[in-house]
Design a protein around this motif. Sequence first.
Motif, PDB file in Angstrom:
ATOM      1  N   GLY A 490       0.817  -1.205   0.000  1.00 30.25           N
ATOM      2  CA  GLY A 490       0.000   0.000   0.000  1.00 30.25           C
ATOM      3  C   GLY A 490       0.852   1.256   0.000  1.00 30.25           C
ATOM      4  N   LEU A 491       0.260   2.354  -0.442  1.00 33.34           N
ATOM      5  CA  LEU A 491       0.926   3.651  -0.486  1.00 33.34           C
ATOM      6  C   LEU A 491      -0.131   4.728  -0.314  1.00 33.34           C
ATOM      7  CD1 LEU A 491       3.700   5.106  -1.112  1.00 33.34           C
ATOM      8  CD2 LEU A 491       2.887   5.295  -3.466  1.00 33.34           C
ATOM      9  N   ALA A 492       0.146   5.730   0.511  1.00 33.41           N
ATOM     10  CA  ALA A 492      -0.805   6.819   0.739  1.00 33.41           C
ATOM     11  C   ALA A 492      -0.039   8.127   0.862  1.00 33.41           C
ATOM     12  CB  ALA A 492      -1.629   6.563   1.998  1.00 33.41           C
ATOM     13  N   GLY A 493      -0.672   9.221   0.452  1.00 34.16           N
ATOM     14  CA  GLY A 493      -0.033  10.523   0.549  1.00 34.16           C
ATOM     15  C   GLY A 493      -0.762  11.546  -0.296  1.00 34.16           C
ATOM     16  N   VAL A 494      -0.061  12.594  -0.652  1.00 35.81           N
ATOM     17  CA  VAL A 494      -0.611  13.641  -1.525  1.00 35.81           C
ATOM     18  C   VAL A 494       0.354  13.849  -2.690  1.00 35.81           C
ATOM     19  CG1 VAL A 494      -1.897  14.801   0.294  1.00 35.81           C
ATOM     20  CG2 VAL A 494       0.472  15.452  -0.122  1.00 35.81           C
ATOM     21  N   GLY A 495      -0.212  14.012  -3.870  1.00 32.28           N
ATOM     22  CA  GLY A 495       0.602  14.317  -5.036  1.00 32.28           C
ATOM     23  C   GLY A 495       1.377  13.149  -5.606  1.00 32.28           C
ATOM     24  N   ILE A 496       0.938  11.903  -5.358  1.00 33.98           N
ATOM     25  CA  ILE A 496       1.691  10.732  -5.831  1.00 33.98           C
ATOM     26  C   ILE A 496       0.780   9.744  -6.558  1.00 33.98           C
ATOM     27  CG2 ILE A 496       3.538  10.893  -4.130  1.00 33.98           C
ATOM     28  CD1 ILE A 496       2.022   8.920  -2.399  1.00 33.98           C
ATOM     29  N   GLY A 497      -0.338  10.218  -7.129  1.00 34.13           N
ATOM     30  CA  GLY A 497      -1.289   9.334  -7.786  1.00 34.13           C
ATOM     31  C   GLY A 497      -0.722   8.607  -8.987  1.00 34.13           C
ATOM     32  N   ARG A 498       0.255   9.202  -9.671  1.00 34.71           N
ATOM     33  CA  ARG A 498       0.785   8.565 -10.880  1.00 34.71           C
ATOM     34  C   ARG A 498       1.550   7.291 -10.588  1.00 34.71           C
ATOM     35  NH1 ARG A 498       6.194   8.909 -12.571  1.00 34.71           N
ATOM     36  NH2 ARG A 498       7.528  10.219 -11.265  1.00 34.71           N
ATOM     37  N   TYR A 499       1.921   7.042  -9.330  1.00 35.34           N
ATOM     38  CA  TYR A 499       2.628   5.813  -8.983  1.00 35.34           C
ATOM     39  C   TYR A 499       1.689   4.621  -8.837  1.00 35.34           C
ATOM     40  CZ  TYR A 499       7.130   8.119  -8.371  1.00 35.34           C
ATOM     41  OH  TYR A 499       8.318   8.789  -8.598  1.00 35.34           O
ATOM     42  N   GLY A 500       0.407   4.796  -9.131  1.00 32.85           N
ATOM     43  CA  GLY A 500      -0.532   3.682  -9.146  1.00 32.85           C
ATOM     44  C   GLY A 500      -0.967   3.364 -10.559  1.00 32.85           C
ATOM     45  N   SER A 501      -1.356   2.109 -10.812  1.00 35.37           N
ATOM     46  CA  SER A 501      -1.709   1.673 -12.168  1.00 35.37           C
ATOM     47  C   SER A 501      -2.872   2.442 -12.764  1.00 35.37           C
ATOM     48  CB  SER A 501      -2.040   0.178 -12.164  1.00 35.37           C
ATOM     49  OG  SER A 501      -0.886  -0.600 -11.951  1.00 35.37           O
ATOM     50  N   VAL A 502      -3.783   2.958 -11.920  1.00 31.51           N
ATOM     51  CA  VAL A 502      -4.959   3.659 -12.436  1.00 31.51           C
ATOM     52  C   VAL A 502      -4.592   5.028 -13.006  1.00 31.51           C
ATOM     53  CG1 VAL A 502      -7.250   4.550 -11.823  1.00 31.51           C
ATOM     54  CG2 VAL A 502      -6.426   2.418 -10.818  1.00 31.51           C
ATOM     55  N   VAL A 521      -4.703   7.210  -2.195  1.00 28.73           N
ATOM     56  CA  VAL A 521      -4.356   5.988  -1.473  1.00 28.73           C
ATOM     57  C   VAL A 521      -4.494   4.828  -2.441  1.00 28.73           C
ATOM     58  CG1 VAL A 521      -6.723   5.654  -0.649  1.00 28.73           C
ATOM     59  CG2 VAL A 521      -4.825   4.581   0.577  1.00 28.73           C
ATOM     60  N   GLN A 522      -3.642   3.845  -2.309  1.00 29.60           N
ATOM     61  CA  GLN A 522      -3.699   2.666  -3.162  1.00 29.60           C
ATOM     62  C   GLN A 522      -3.217   1.460  -2.379  1.00 29.60           C
ATOM     63  OE1 GLN A 522      -1.241   4.919  -5.828  1.00 29.60           O
ATOM     64  NE2 GLN A 522       0.415   3.392  -5.752  1.00 29.60           N
ATOM     65  N   ALA A 523      -3.812   0.306  -2.667  1.00 29.25           N
ATOM     66  CA  ALA A 523      -3.472  -0.906  -1.922  1.00 29.25           C
ATOM     67  C   ALA A 523      -3.773  -2.125  -2.776  1.00 29.25           C
ATOM     68  CB  ALA A 523      -4.246  -0.971  -0.615  1.00 29.25           C
ATOM     69  N   THR A 524      -3.008  -3.182  -2.559  1.00 29.34           N
ATOM     70  CA  THR A 524      -3.233  -4.460  -3.231  1.00 29.34           C
ATOM     71  C   THR A 524      -3.036  -5.592  -2.236  1.00 29.34           C
ATOM     72  OG1 THR A 524      -0.913  -4.663  -3.929  1.00 29.34           O
ATOM     73  CG2 THR A 524      -2.432  -3.616  -5.475  1.00 29.34           C
ATOM     74  N   GLY A 525      -3.711  -6.705  -2.497  1.00 30.57           N
ATOM     75  CA  GLY A 525      -3.529  -7.920  -1.721  1.00 30.57           C
ATOM     76  C   GLY A 525      -3.716  -9.117  -2.629  1.00 30.57           C
ATOM     77  N   GLY A 526      -2.952 -10.156  -2.396  1.00 34.07           N
ATOM     78  CA  GLY A 526      -3.060 -11.316  -3.269  1.00 34.07           C
ATOM     79  C   GLY A 526      -2.615 -12.589  -2.606  1.00 34.07           C
ATOM     80  N   VAL A 527      -3.118 -13.697  -3.128  1.00 32.94           N
ATOM     81  CA  VAL A 527      -2.703 -15.033  -2.710  1.00 32.94           C
ATOM     82  C   VAL A 527      -2.210 -15.743  -3.959  1.00 32.94           C
ATOM     83  CG1 VAL A 527      -3.390 -17.218  -1.679  1.00 32.94           C
ATOM     84  CG2 VAL A 527      -4.392 -15.079  -0.843  1.00 32.94           C
ATOM     85  N   ILE A 528      -0.990 -16.256  -3.903  1.00 33.69           N
ATOM     86  CA  ILE A 528      -0.366 -16.918  -5.048  1.00 33.69           C
ATOM     87  C   ILE A 528       0.051 -18.315  -4.626  1.00 33.69           C
ATOM     88  CG2 ILE A 528       1.503 -16.830  -6.743  1.00 33.69           C
ATOM     89  CD1 ILE A 528       0.516 -13.703  -4.806  1.00 33.69           C
TER      90      ILE A 528
END
Length: 643
Positions: A490-502, A521-528
Amino acid sequence: MLSLRFLSPTTLRRVRNWLFVGTVLASGTAVGPWTSLAHAADDESASLDALERQMARIQAEQRELQKTMLSMQKQIAAHRAALTHGGKAGTPTTSGHHVLTARNAAIAPGTENTLHSGEPETGISFGGDTTTAMDTHAGHGVRHASDGSIQPVFSGANEKPEVDAVIGHRAEDIISRIAENGVGPHARETAGAQAAGALGDHGVFHMGPVTLILGGFLDASTVLENRHIASGTFNYWQAMPYPNESRYHTNNFEGSARYSRISLMARGNVDAHSTISGFYEMDFGAGADTTDAYESNSYAFRMRQLYLAYDNSDLNFHFLAGQAWSMLTPGRIGIIPRQESLPETIESSMLAGQTWARQLQFRFVKDFLQHRLWLGLSIENSATLYDTTGFTDNAGAVTLPNGKTATISSNGTGLTNDAPFSNEIAPDVIAKVAWDPSWGHYEAEGILHFPHDRVASVGEGRNHTAIAGGGGGSMVLPVVPHKVEVRLAGLAGVGIGRYGSVLLPDATLKSTGEPVPIPSVQATGGVIAHPNPLIDVYGYFGYQAAGRRYSNYGDGSYGYGNPNYSNAGCEVELSTLGCTANTRSVMEATIGAWYRFFKGKYGTVEAGAQLAYSRRDAWKGQGGAPDTSMSQIFLDFRYLPFQ
């Protein structure tokens, strides 16, 4: 001269016999092939058969002789160890080296004499086994294998010390043993490793002191989706249509081989402790002006990664310069290139909410505590993604309601293309700490970013700089080591939206022109899961959201997510009413699997399938808060000739 009294009678007898065989091979039997060839005109077929049998016999005899020589070297090495170290492993030699240090004790059991990557590192090869030099003493050295036996070490032809630590080798299958965190690297043939830029284990070539390693794959992928988004297998979630567009009401199929990939690494040992390498990875993901989707489908060659790396195993220092995955990208062991923790998905944009970028950087990394604690600092190329809703934007020259102009970007000139390049005053500064205990991999990170513009009117102007940034982290939990793992980031803050895939915006503007960073804010979770060496199964959930930053001036509404914007026409096809619908959030849930149905000396052929569901929600405006969704089926076939 070293006495051979310590050699067993059996070994001496074998040596005597094989020395005799060697003499015979060098004299009499060597004439055989030429004699056979001389009579080839009389009976060509019989002569060729005889020649093949004779060659096979010679090869078998050579292998036996090599085994005998290796046995002798082991006994010599054991005798030297007993004389020099009094039989105690790990005792410093007279040169100040150790027989086995914590730094190079990381080689996994079963790989002491063979590098799994298939490439011979420093050492001498006998019968396909490669003994890697771990220490030297008077031109020779010893080490202890996992079974406690003494293993010989061979120095080079010039009697120079060999590389003495695994981190300098840059071989993924060995570097994973540095921390022994239960996670390890991506298995080379997995889709996650391919996304990160895995090297091959077949395409290895040696040009003097430099090793060349090939990687990559040929890819044919397709997507079937219930909305028409003209981006192929690269999901651009910001283009997901609302019902007011006809694209919302029709299915879409698209396929391409444009994401086929090739990579090349050049690597050489500078000295006994340091290695320099260069990595180049490219595909055909770029669309040129001449791309013709109706006939030729001629997509352009593009640079994915291109960097040099320097690693010093004596100082435990690592440097990278060039274009690579941003250090913000989650990793799976240490802070190591090509070991980024990337989803196994087929979609080229990977996953909504995934933190990543590929950009120029100068990265400095130091590791401590026997490669368990890693500290990194990266100076990376900056680019601010602006939203200018409500303003009149003329190629980066934004007209403000007070009549002034804010310059936020300019179109490329010279050798660059026409795309806008933002006005930046400083690079992004990223710091990361990574921890590899005996179970799992854990990271914490932070970033500083400086959006910048200039506001001017005729004859006067002023520069404005804002301070933005944020923090986050990631972890990889080996629930069943090398079989089932859980990934969270996960990553959260201001002015850093371009660091997410969307690609949500970093900033907007005040009505007076100053840049305003947007919260995100952006977050991912996965089971591999890897139930066996041929199958990978995965499930992921990703989420990315942006906050509101807006202003009003007179009768005008400006900024991102302004509640005065009209959304009244978003639900009616071809409506003439407004549908501003600034994106509030995007989520994606997906499952998929890969199956490698051919795997051998010819490489690997694999097929993948993925189901994905995405949803886009907009900020509420006049007329409500619209939403839209999309379902997709991805299919992929890949041939990996170097894996």
